[in-house]
Design an enzyme around this catalytic site. Structure first.
Site, mmCIF file in Angstrom:
data_model
loop_
_atom_site.group_PDB
_atom_site.id
_atom_site.type_symbol
_atom_site.label_atom_id
_atom_site.label_comp_id
_atom_site.label_asym_id
_atom_site.label_seq_id
_atom_site.Cartn_x
_atom_site.Cartn_y
_atom_site.Cartn_z
ATOM 1 N N ILE A 125 0.792 -1.018 -0.078
ATOM 2 C CA ILE A 125 -0.044 0.089 -0.026
ATOM 3 C C ILE A 125 0.964 1.370 -0.136
ATOM 4 C CG2 ILE A 125 -1.997 -1.032 1.173
ATOM 5 C CD1 ILE A 125 -1.268 0.051 3.648
ATOM 6 N N ASP A 126 0.325 2.344 -0.557
ATOM 7 C CA ASP A 126 1.402 3.384 -0.733
ATOM 8 C C ASP A 126 1.625 4.067 0.587
ATOM 9 O OD1 ASP A 126 0.635 3.545 -3.389
ATOM 10 O OD2 ASP A 126 -1.130 4.921 -3.253
ATOM 11 N N LYS A 127 2.601 4.894 0.400
ATOM 12 C CA LYS A 127 3.246 5.628 1.476
ATOM 13 C C LYS A 127 2.263 6.065 2.575
ATOM 14 C CE LYS A 127 6.519 9.364 2.809
ATOM 15 N NZ LYS A 127 7.403 10.249 2.177
ATOM 16 N N THR A 155 -0.912 5.975 2.687
ATOM 17 C CA THR A 155 -1.919 5.178 2.964
ATOM 18 C C THR A 155 -1.947 4.341 4.254
ATOM 19 O OG1 THR A 155 -2.706 5.135 0.691
ATOM 20 C CG2 THR A 155 -3.569 3.559 2.144
ATOM 21 N N ARG A 194 -6.993 5.805 -6.014
ATOM 22 C CA ARG A 194 -6.562 7.239 -6.263
ATOM 23 C C ARG A 194 -6.817 7.618 -7.706
ATOM 24 N NH1 ARG A 194 -0.608 7.715 -3.847
ATOM 25 N NH2 ARG A 194 -1.037 9.913 -3.993
#
Length: 356
Positions: free
Chosen positions: A164-166, A168, A267
């Site tokens: 998962i993104d930084k 998030t 996103r």
């Protein structure tokens, strides 16, 4: 010692100082055996054909039914024959950059011999990459697993099956051995993993439910972000299902269910349908997109941006079949304080504002 893929070898057209989203975690091979091939054990044949892949990883993939011969699951001792068609799914491509243990703190919510569930804080990078080569969750996992042994006495290592993104927050699944990784990778590849996110997005919706279907590729204007392409031959197939949880007038809390797991999928899909995530700078959500012209409203939104200095996205629910027992595992993470605070402020605003 663990190593990572070289960024410039994977993407030579990208500068080193940008942060990419989630890279591919699977290799999918299709091999047609030569007509003159002598009979040979499947695992030995694949180790010969797939450079840099260990026999142990191949055997783990075979055990997890990730190796098929002529469209049927095959065992490691199967004797390869001329003209056989072999397909293989391997988790996590081979690595080339060294990754060292570091004392990076993280929150664990469950652990057994095969899996570790992490509730990731916003701001923590999962995997070293552009401008983030140290201080990542993987560095911390390597430090945490130092000296630990698996059920068969082998050293425990962290194996990623998704990311998962930084910025998030929420639940992340880590395998602790190659066998578990192979089984879980197959579940992700076949889209049987349950993943639900909560997202605060700009604007209101006409409907309560919907689905976004759109191939995603890197934007030609900005290679750091993804966009939906109109060309069905380009990009990667992506599907996001959304459901309205709460309406606040100018922003909406939605639940997003991932059918696929692409880089920045939620996103990019939310931006594509005109509802960028609240304070998502990369996708245009870090400015006032809906609302009044009153200065008090502008101050209210800017205060919320300061309270939540990231995209409003949280990985709420994670469900999967345990790689060893087959038991269904289900985990839920509470909304973190920064996002919960902003949601409560929007509830109060929607309730008391005469403009809504």
């Amino acid at each position: 010692m663990t190593t990572l893929p070289s960024p410039q070898q994977e993407n030579p057209d990208l500068p080193e100082d940008i942060e990419l989203g989630e890279p591919e975690l699977f290799e999918h091979h299709r091999i047609i055996v030569d007509k003159g091939q002598a009979m040979l054990r499947l695992d030995k044949y694949l180790q010969m054909r797939l450079e840099g892949i260990s026999r142990t990883k191949i055997q783990a993939a075979t055990k997890a039914s990730c190796v098929r011969v002529n469209d049927k699951p095959a065992k490691s001792n199967y004797k390869v024959k001329p003209c056989d068609v072999i397909t293989i799914l391997l988790p996590e491509p081979r690595h080339e950059i060294e990754l060292l243990p570091e004392p990076v703190p993280f929150k664990s919510v469950y652990e057994d011999d095969d899996v570790l569930i992490v509730d990731k804080e916003p701001g923590l990078v999962v995997h070293p990459g552009y401008a983030n080569f140290t201080g990542t969750l993987l560095n911390g996992l390597l430090y945490y697993f130092q000296g630990k042994k698996g059920r068969n006495g082998e050293p425990v290592q962290p194996y990623l099956v998704h990311r998962i993104d930084k910025d998030t927050s929420g639940l992340l699944l880590i395998a602790k051995n190659e066998e578990a990784q192979a089984v879980l990778a197959k579940q992700f590849f076949e889209h049987t993993i349950e993943r639900k996110y909560n997202a605060l997005v700009w604007g209101n919706f006409d409907e309560d439910n919907g689905t976004v279907i759109g191939n995603l590729e890197r934007s030609p204007q900005d290679r750091r972000i993804m966009h939906v392409t109109d060309d069905p031959e380009r990009g990667k197939y992506a599907v996001t299902h959304w459901h309205v949880l709460e309406r606040f007038g100018y922003v909406t809390l939605v639940e997003c269910v991932l059918e696929t797991g692409r880089t920045h999928q939620i996103r990019a899909h939310m931006q594509h349908i005109g509802h960028p995530l609240f304070n998502d700078a990369a996708y245009g959500g870090d400015r006032i997109l809906k609302g009044t012209t009153f200065s008090r409203y502008k101050q209210f939104v800017e205060n919320n941006f300061r309270l939540l200095p990231r995209q409003a996205l949280h990985a709420l629910i994670l469900g999967f079949e345990h790689p060893t027992t087959g038991q269904h595992m289900h985990f839920e993470s509470p909304i973190p304080d920064d996002m919960a605070s902003v949601l409560e402020r929007w509830r109060n605003y929607a309730t008391h504002s005469e403009t809504l």
